[in-house]
Design an enzyme around this catalytic site. Sequence first.
Site, PDB file in Angstrom:
ATOM      1  N   GLU A  35     -11.243  12.895  13.799  1.00 54.91           N
ATOM      2  CA  GLU A  35     -10.630  13.200  12.514  1.00 54.91           C
ATOM      3  C   GLU A  35     -11.428  14.334  11.871  1.00 54.91           C
ATOM      4  OE1 GLU A  35      -9.674  10.120   9.759  1.00 54.91           O
ATOM      5  OE2 GLU A  35      -8.633   8.881  11.256  1.00 54.91           O
TER       6      GLU A  35
ATOM      7  N   ASP B 273      -6.894   4.185   9.351  1.00 51.23           N
ATOM      8  CA  ASP B 273      -8.251   4.228   8.795  1.00 51.23           C
ATOM      9  C   ASP B 273      -8.552   2.994   7.944  1.00 51.23           C
ATOM     10  OD1 ASP B 273      -8.806   6.666   9.979  1.00 51.23           O
ATOM     11  OD2 ASP B 273      -8.064   7.807   8.269  1.00 51.23           O
TER      12      ASP B 273
ATOM     13  N   HIS C 251       0.816  -1.208   0.000  1.00 50.52           N
ATOM     14  CA  HIS C 251       0.000   0.000   0.000  1.00 50.52           C
ATOM     15  C   HIS C 251       0.858   1.270   0.000  1.00 50.52           C
ATOM     16  CE1 HIS C 251      -4.187   1.285   0.224  1.00 50.52           C
ATOM     17  NE2 HIS C 251      -3.801   2.302   0.970  1.00 50.52           N
TER      18      HIS C 251
END
Length: 523
Positions: free
Chosen positions: A267, A156, A95
């Site tokens: 957030e 997340d 990722h």
Amino acid sequence: MELAQRLVLLALLLAVSSPCKFIQSPMDFGPLNVVPPTTTKASSDFGRLSFGTPCAVLKPNSAEDISLLLARLSSSAAAAAFGGRVTVAARGAGHSIHGQAQAPDGIVVEMGSLPPSIEVRRGPLLSYADVGGGAMWSEVLEETLKLGLAPRSWTDYLHLTVGGTLSNAGIGGQAFKHGPQISNVLQLDVVTGKGELVTCSPAETPELFYAVLGGLGQFGIITRARIALQEAPHKVRWARAFYDDFRTFTGDQELLISMPEMVDYVEGFVVLSEHSLHGSSNAFPAHVGFIAELRKDRSRIYYCIEFAVHDYQRRETNVEQVMEKISRKMRYMGSHMYSVEVSYFDFLNRVTMEEATLRSRGLWEVPHPWLNFFVPKSGINEFKDLLWDYVSPEDFMGPVLIYPLLRDKWNTNTSAVFPETGVSDRVVYVVGILRSTNPNTCSLQCVRDLLRHNRELAEAAGEPRIGAKQYLGRHPSPGHWQDHFGSKWGRFASHKARFDPLSILGPGQGIFPRSADPTMSSV
């Protein structure tokens, strides 16, 4: 003898000395400097911006397999045979954005081949999970929830490996309260660049322990981590509040993180368009009431705070009363606060649902010129103004995240870097400019232009103007890396010399280059 031939010889030697055949070499990765549709995962990553062709892929069955490989490569005979050129990169979920987990002309270690090996221990004073470095955080969540437990701090997105996030920092909306994931590790098993398999902790070989955490894969490969756990809530009350003023938005975020006894997650993001609301979560059908406000003046920029309160379903705690007490202190727009109740698993796994939507639209496996920063509180307003010089809200596709962390929740012994400007600021902001490109409208030149804009923004936001530090970035030269680490550079370089003296590990970061990367291509 060519390097590829030498690697084949190495593969044969390793196969003879190991109980399993774990090197695949050579492999067909497609033409050099070309990115065909069949490019293997070892040559690319989520960013789809850099493509580095390895000569071999290691699929280990155990940490000992990785140790054997690195021990052989770091031997004096191997160094002489290969001219000091062979490098090794550990690849988890792939990722990364700029090829950080690639090893052009080297060896990629596929960490997903290791058994997940998740063992959960509940104790009267301390609960923890011993987890394989190649395990996904989603797998860790599923196993720990079986005993009513969960890690304290999350990213997340959960389809990332434990070793991957711990090699960076691992941040999310719980970091203000519990620190990043690297602040919640009790022990590690690490294979150093010399092939040594070491168990380390704050009390046992602490230099290696802290160096590896946030160390960008430069000192060792994490094969096991002991993660601290806490009681998991049954439900989560998840709220969104909207703002039309940036200072009020950040003020309320700082208010929320000052109440850790009530608030469990904070957030925030920029509301660039109606699409950014629809695409950010399907858990909020009530947010359609805000769309009329957006349509009144499409030139205005709005902001949204997300926060959450855990519901342990204890009789002495009334979550609705807690939410009401919190909301009375906030200064959001009118009645524009919405909340939903979701399961703890669904809350943590929320981005997976968004991933499915993007995949269905063909917008997941596309170039992602992402840019992430740590910005000191004293510079966040100026950074916001600077951002719109390089990012056009009208054509931006993806979220722009802005939320606060607390500096004192980070252990300064780790290798992770925080801004040195504004060190008196207890609050540091995360800014994530998470752009996706549409292959139907953004050409190769378009992607290159976006990357150029990213570099210009990073330079403008750094020293001496704002003092922002990039997170998850790849700097263009070793000199830029030294500037990035600042006062931490001497310690970082010393750890490299001690634990990976031949600079075998983490070539994709470009921090300690051994030679040019002839097989690396970038857009």
